[in-house]
Design a protein around this motif. Structure first.
Motif: not given
Length: 721
Positions: A544-547, A549-553, A575-578, A582-584
């Motif tokens: 998730q760091d590499e991809v 997280m703002d893009m995943l969100l 949904a938990v990933c999202a 968002e939290l990070m």
């Protein structure tokens, strides 16, 4: 004289030319029929020895000998270790008769010589190869979980020494003839078949009584044995180097190292026995069967076009248009230009389009610096890329690939705009990882010519493309883009339209389950290590760091809107990933590109898990390590099973190869579906039931899984099942 599967010709002067030509097969492979042919040939050679001055062994095929028959190797697993041992011992005995024949024997290598084919050549006294850059010479067995067992390890070490032999054997390197000459695997190069045979005859004439080096009195292995001063340093670090690559999950390289090392401590015959016994042991490991079934047989099926609709002539793309010169578009442009395809790279500004071309220049400059391409290659490739801002410049393209942001209205608008200038029959493809192809195709005036092409980042390094067929995609369109993907030297897998398709859908739950474990209070270091111990390239938090997280969100929010529009619930699968993304992001830790994420990134390019994770989530939850590992792995496999049940993917080969090449599912397992078969369906279902009882119904596979797997091997690709 023609013997079965070979031609036996005696030339004037007493030289015999043996031309191996296995009947009804495109390649010469070593199986029972091959062994029978060698027995017949050797019996006649030995009967006529007194009248023979030399022997030339060559091939009637386009290649020399391709190695062992993989179907035969798989069949040996059914007979137990002793069957494998007996097979290679019999083959060894035949090759030993060749090198002990008492007359010069020359291997005239008229193409690729891999595995057993190279072992046959090494049993000859001299090796001459045609200098064709397309030919490959080497030992690829390690990639199938086995080792060269017809004397390949023992002879290579005795010819080259440990330090030169080990990289060739443990890494499965495939060398061009020039490189094979430099390494010492071949002795001469020839310009043609005629030149090769002439050089073979000349060598025989001047070497009437050759012997293998190790049969000459006073011989010693180049560089000495494993304990020689010049070897001891490297030998002490080789095991750790191999373990770093395999993490103990792919045993073949370690066993090759052991056999090679031990072979320097004993005589030739004892070394051969060690090699055979080790082969037989490796043959019986599940890893070997998994690698053979997926990475060889199923990969060959894809290469042969088993997932491509039949009845359509193969065509090459002459010119491709790419809409968007960002991260994906520029990578696609580079891959196309390297394959000899003209590229029109369009963006909204010429500066952006030129920057997209500059990406190719940077990659090519590095390739020239490393000696992988010439300056002339670089200029020729760059000349194929035309940056532009004009849509009209795409008018004569055979294929147009839209590669803009993951935004439905934006993509639809671009499809309408480009189709207005295209010639009849041009295929329009969208590069997307999750957006429904049939939804995007609503903007197309020709939905039969519309298809999804999911490239992976970075495009220049990822050797797979997921082809997604929408509801209207025609079989001809699928056939043409299948050819295109192979034309740019990538592996195509074929799937059907669904939210997330196959690869994104399966891989997203890996990240989601990692985040669930973190939220449950499991130590983040345990989560990451368990994933790597299972064979994943990196842990779910690092991914998730590499991809980013703002893009995943953003992807999650886009899919949540689509869920509302389509009456679907796809976004809930991650949904938990999202939630954690968002939290990070709210903490200013969006990922590596932002300088901080689940990890802290250090000035020396190192990284360490952010201590704040344990403050936020605890990290002291006691959970069985096997459960931590299996929650991530089984979550992916169960999701893949659902894809199979829903006809998102309709053949195991596409699912297995896609999971390994697209997101690094462990190769030792053979892929997501071979994972189930290797474990056994009943054992897999039982483990799923245990996980589902403890952690939730997301671990429950489709009820019809066993029935579906039983018939999926013979499933045919259907565009709209």
């Amino acid at each position: 004289m023609i013997v079965e599967n070979a031609n036996y010709e005696t030339l004037e002067g007493g030289t015999v030319v043996i031309t191996i030509d296995m009947a009804g097969a495109p390649l010469n492979v070593m199986n029972d029929a091959f062994g029978d042919m060698l027995d017949t040939v050797l019996a006649r050679l030995e009967a006529e020895r007194d009248s023979i001055t030399g022997v030339i062994i060559t091939s009637g095929k386009a290649s020399f000998v391709a190695g062992g028959d993989v179907n035969k190797i798989l069949a040996l697993t059914q007979g137990g270790a002793e069957a494998g041992f007996a097979f290679v011992q019999a083959l060894k005995a035949r090759l030993r008769r060749i090198e002990s024949f008492g007359r010069p024997v020359v291997a005239s290598i008229n193409g690729s010589a891999l595995g057993g084919g190279l072992e046959l050549a090494l049993a000859c006294h001299h090796r001459i190869a045609i200098d064709d850059a397309k030919s490959q010479i080497g030992f690829p067995e390690v990639g199938l979980g086995i080792l060269p067992a017809a004397g390949g390890v023992v002879r290579t070490v005795r010819m080259l020494g440990l330090m030169k032999a080990l990289p060739l054997l443990t890494e499965g390197r495939r060398l061009a003839p020039q490189d094979a000459l430099q390494q010492g695997l071949v002795d001469e190069l020839a310009s043609s078949r005629e030149d090769m045979l002439a050089k073979a005859k000349a060598w025989i004439a001047t070497n009437p009584s050759p012997r293998q080096p190790w049969e000459v009195k006073g011989y010693s292995i180049p560089g000495g044995n494993m304990f020689a001063p010049e070897n001891i340093g490297a030998m002490s670090v080789f095991p750790s180097m191999i373990f770093k690559k395999t993490r103990g999950l792919l045993p073949a390289a370690e066993r090759i190292l052991a056999v090679a090392s031990e072979s320097t401590q004993v005589g030739f015959d004892a070394a051969m026995l060690i090699e055979s016994r080790t082969f037989a042991e490796l043959l019986m490991t599940p890893v070997t069967e998994n690698l053979i079934r997926t990475m060889f047989l199923q990969m060959n099926e894809i290469t042969a076009g088993e997932s491509r609709p039949k009845g359509f002539e193969k065509q090459k793309v002459r010119k491709v248009g790419i809409l968007g010169a960002g991260m994906m578009g520029r990578g696609i442009a580079y891959s196309c230009a390297c394959a000899g395809i003209d590229v029109v790279l369009k963006d909204i500004s010429l500066v952006s389009a030129e920057a997209g071309k500059a990406y190719s220049r940077d990659l090519l400059d590095k390739a020239v610096k490393r000696g992988r391409k010439t300056k002339e290659d670089r200029e020729a490739i760059l000349a194929r890329i035309q940056p532009t801002i004009l849509m009209e410049d795409l008018s004569d393209c055979d294929l147009v690939i839209e590669a803009v942001f993951e935004d439905v209205p934006l993509k639809k608008g671009i499809v309408r705009e480009v189709e207005a200038v295209l010639k009849t029959g041009t295929i329009v493809a969208t590069n997307t990882s999750t957006l429904p192809i049939s939804l995007l195709a609503e903007a197309s005036a020709n939905p039969t010519n519309f298809v999804g092409l999911h490239f992976f980042s970075p495009v220049d390094k990822m050797h797979i493309v997921e082809i997604i067929c929408g509801k209207g995609t025609s079989e001809e369109t699928l056939a043409r883009v299948y050819n295109f993907v192979q034309q740019i030297k990538k592996t195509p897998i074929v799937v059907h339209d669904s939210r997330g398709f196959f690869t994104s859908r399966v891989f997203s739950v890996f990240a989601d389950e990692g985040d669930r474990l973190l939220k449950d209070g499991v130590d983040p270091a345990i989560i990451e290590n368990a994933a790597r111990d299972a064979g994943m390239p990196v842990g779910p938090l690092a991914v998730q760091d590499e991809v980013m997280m703002d893009m995943l969100l953003r992807s999650y929010k886009t899919n949540r809107v689509l869920d509302q529009e389509l009456g679907d619930s796809y976004s809930e699968t991650y949904a938990v990933c999202a939630e954690l993304c968002e939290l990070m992001c709210d903490c200013g830790r969006a990922g590596r590109g932002a300088g901080a994420g689940f990890y802290d990134y250090l000035p020396d390019d190192g990284k360490q898990l952010w201590p704040g994770l344990t403050e936020m989530f605890g990290g002291d939850k006691a959970m069985d390590y096997a459960d931590v590992r299996d929650r991530m792995m089984y979550r992916m496999v169960v999701e893949a099973a659902r894809c199979l049940q829903e006809n998102v993917v309709t053949s195991e080969r596409d699912g297995n190869i896609g999971s390994i090449l697209a997101f690094g599912f462990p190769s030792y397992s053979g892929g997501v579906f071979q994972f189930i078969r290797s474990m056994g369906i009943d054992a897999f279902l039982a483990r799923c039931e245990t996980l589902a009882s403890a952690y939730g119904q997301r671990f429950s596979p489709p009820e019809e899984l066993a029935e579906r797997l039983a018939r999926s091997n013979t499933a045919l690709i259907a565009i709209n099942p």
